[in-house]
Motif scaffolding. Structure first.
Motif, PDB file in Angstrom:
ATOM      1  N   UNK A 115      13.857  18.335  21.042  1.00  0.00           N
ATOM      2  CA  UNK A 115      12.731  17.597  20.580  1.00  0.00           C
ATOM      3  C   UNK A 115      12.988  17.625  19.113  1.00  0.00           C
ATOM      4  N   UNK A 116      12.806  16.261  18.708  1.00  0.00           N
ATOM      5  CA  UNK A 116      13.075  15.587  17.366  1.00  0.00           C
ATOM      6  C   UNK A 116      11.529  15.497  16.688  1.00  0.00           C
ATOM      7  N   UNK A 117      11.219  16.167  15.529  1.00  0.00           N
ATOM      8  CA  UNK A 117       9.940  15.745  15.139  1.00  0.00           C
ATOM      9  C   UNK A 117      10.127  15.375  13.539  1.00  0.00           C
ATOM     10  N   UNK A 118       8.851  15.177  12.860  1.00  0.00           N
ATOM     11  CA  UNK A 118       9.048  14.995  11.378  1.00  0.00           C
ATOM     12  C   UNK A 118       9.767  15.845  10.706  1.00  0.00           C
ATOM     13  N   UNK A 119      10.525  15.336   9.445  1.00  0.00           N
ATOM     14  CA  UNK A 119      11.046  16.296   8.615  1.00  0.00           C
ATOM     15  C   UNK A 119       9.999  17.028   7.964  1.00  0.00           C
TER      16      UNK A 119
ATOM     17  N   UNK B 269      14.502  22.224  18.459  1.00  0.00           N
ATOM     18  CA  UNK B 269      13.860  21.255  17.698  1.00  0.00           C
ATOM     19  C   UNK B 269      14.696  20.735  16.605  1.00  0.00           C
ATOM     20  N   UNK B 270      14.717  19.721  16.294  1.00  0.00           N
ATOM     21  CA  UNK B 270      15.581  18.786  15.400  1.00  0.00           C
ATOM     22  C   UNK B 270      14.722  18.319  14.070  1.00  0.00           C
ATOM     23  N   UNK B 271      15.088  18.349  12.927  1.00  0.00           N
ATOM     24  CA  UNK B 271      14.402  17.993  11.807  1.00  0.00           C
ATOM     25  C   UNK B 271      15.096  17.132  10.945  1.00  0.00           C
TER      26      UNK B 271
ATOM     27  N   UNK C  36      18.148  12.293  13.736  1.00  0.00           N
ATOM     28  CA  UNK C  36      17.952  13.302  14.627  1.00  0.00           C
ATOM     29  C   UNK C  36      18.660  12.859  16.108  1.00  0.00           C
ATOM     30  N   UNK C  37      18.223  11.599  16.560  1.00  0.00           N
ATOM     31  CA  UNK C  37      18.803  11.360  17.754  1.00  0.00           C
ATOM     32  C   UNK C  37      20.288  11.760  18.036  1.00  0.00           C
TER      33      UNK C  37
ATOM     34  N   UNK D   4      16.833  16.400  28.600  1.00  0.00           N
ATOM     35  CA  UNK D   4      15.841  15.762  28.365  1.00  0.00           C
ATOM     36  C   UNK D   4      15.923  15.452  26.825  1.00  0.00           C
ATOM     37  N   UNK D   5      15.864  14.494  26.169  1.00  0.00           N
ATOM     38  CA  UNK D   5      15.671  14.394  24.516  1.00  0.00           C
ATOM     39  C   UNK D   5      14.452  13.550  24.264  1.00  0.00           C
ATOM     40  N   UNK D   6      13.713  14.222  23.564  1.00  0.00           N
ATOM     41  CA  UNK D   6      12.246  13.728  23.053  1.00  0.00           C
ATOM     42  C   UNK D   6      12.216  13.595  21.713  1.00  0.00           C
ATOM     43  N   UNK D   7      11.628  12.529  21.079  1.00  0.00           N
ATOM     44  CA  UNK D   7      11.434  11.956  19.663  1.00  0.00           C
ATOM     45  C   UNK D   7      10.065  11.557  19.647  1.00  0.00           C
ATOM     46  N   UNK D   8       9.316  12.234  18.667  1.00  0.00           N
ATOM     47  CA  UNK D   8       8.161  11.683  18.030  1.00  0.00           C
ATOM     48  C   UNK D   8       7.835  11.705  16.783  1.00  0.00           C
ATOM     49  N   UNK D   9       7.463  10.853  15.981  1.00  0.00           N
ATOM     50  CA  UNK D   9       7.374  10.841  14.512  1.00  0.00           C
ATOM     51  C   UNK D   9       6.164   9.886  14.212  1.00  0.00           C
TER      52      UNK D   9
END
Length: 364
Positions: free
Chosen positions: A96-100, A137-139, A144-145, A165-170
């Protein structure tokens, strides 16, 4: 700065393949719909109502319940992206990538992680999909992707899983974030005295800026050798830029050039073999100039045409979600026949020194 990434030869050890994709943007709920709207020349830019800045700063907001705010809104964006997937999935490794956390209005990695996970856990659509200790999690922001793809490849090669599963939200539309952006210490950068947001104020325009936006995407990937792939990710590269956006030094495109060169090498090609580039640039001249410098440093012979596509022209600056929007744009162009070939290279630049690139090949 991010830890050094040990690049692996993804092409030699087995490319990744895209098994499913879901995406929601300010333009549409759906990756195909979003790409069709961008191709048709639409954008999602509006001016916020009841704001002191309503006639100055455009934004791009996903069109659903405006009363849902904060991390709960991010969770619902992921739910919309999940509904856009072609299939239903059970438990699997989730990246999961989320906001820095360095962004205005956010406190720490732990607080950001817990707040978003708690919001996701309240939604029935995600019940039983993953556990708190089974999510990575990735920041890294826009890059991030690429880091998620790198980790997914590692998991698939060394673990007992066939899918990741790769998830990204921002969202840059958090009230705290917007307030920080509009404050003097952000609006005009203390080092460069550079305004970050695009403005339009009846003659007092600032064009060297971006439009804040929000988006979410989900991609399911596997090893190409275990599936019948149509889309292969066959190269991933990383680099460090010694003169990032807030540096007093002059950017020469070193970090992005290295990332592109590594990704192309893994795929067994050179940059001139890719008829199109897709980039994370969202309006600021620094990143356009960097993209040009990186191209020039990787092409020794003149190429007739190598266009630069950027989804931000239609959906705005979506931060950590931009990588999936770039992937969606590439896949749509392949499937709909408007891509200028069967390969594409995507490159990403964060505000800090982190640079990344990945290559795509379409198997007809």
């Amino acid at each position: 700065m991010n830890p050094k990434i040990q690049s692996i030869s993804i092409s030699q050890s087995s490319p990744l393949t895209v098994l499913d994709i879901g995406f929601v943007s300010p333009l549409a709920t759906g990756w195909k719909e979003t790409c069709a709207a961008i191709k048709a020349g639409y954008d999602a830019f509006v001016y916020p109502h009841n704001s002191a800045y309503s006639s100055i700063y455009p934004i791009a907001r996903v069109p659903f319940d405006e009363t849902i705010r904060g991390f709960t809104r991010l969770a619902h964006l992921l739910r919309l992206a999940q509904e856009n997937l072609d299939k239903k999935y059970g438990s699997m490794p989730v990246l999961l990538a989320m906001p820095e956390t360095s962004r205005g209005g956010l406190i720490s990695e732990t607080a950001t992680h817990d707040a978003l996970f708690d919001a996701i856990a309240t939604l029935p659509a995600f019940h039983g999909k993953f556990l708190r200790d089974q999510i990575t999690c990735f920041y890294q922001g826009r890059t991030s992707f690429a880091h998620q793809l790198h980790k997914a490849h590692e998991i698939l090669l060394t673990g007992d899983y066939e899918q990741v599963m790769i998830m990204s939200v921002d969202s840059l539309l958090f009230p705290q974030t917007l307030n920080a952006m509009l404050a003097d210490h952000w609006d005009c950068d203390p080092i460069l005295n550079k305004q970050r947001l695009l403005t339009n104020d009846n003659g007092d325009e600032h064009t060297d800026g971006f439009i804040p936006a929000e988006a979410a995407g989900i991609v399911v990937v596997g090893l190409a050798e275990n599936h019948s792939p149509a889309i292969q990710i066959d190269g991933i590269g990383f680099g460090d830029e010694p003169a990032p956006l807030l540096s007093k030094n002059i950017c020469k495109g070193d970090g992005l050039a290295k990332a592109i060169r590594t990704a192309c090498s893994q795929a067994g090609h050179s940059l001139k073999d890719y008829p199109v580039r897709i980039a994370s640039v969202s309006g600021e001249q620094y990143f356009f100039q960097e993209a040009t410098l990186a191209q020039e440093r990787n092409i020794s012979t003149k190429t007739a045409h190598q266009p630069l596509w950027h989804p931000a022209s239609g959906i705005g600056e979506t931060g950590a979600a931009v990588g999936i929007s770039m992937l969606a744009m590439a896949i749509d162009s392949f499937q709909q026949g408007y891509a200028p070939g069967d390969k594409a290279i995507c490159h990403l630049s964060s505000d800090n020194s982190d640079r990344a690139a990945f290559t795509l090949t379409y198997k007809h």
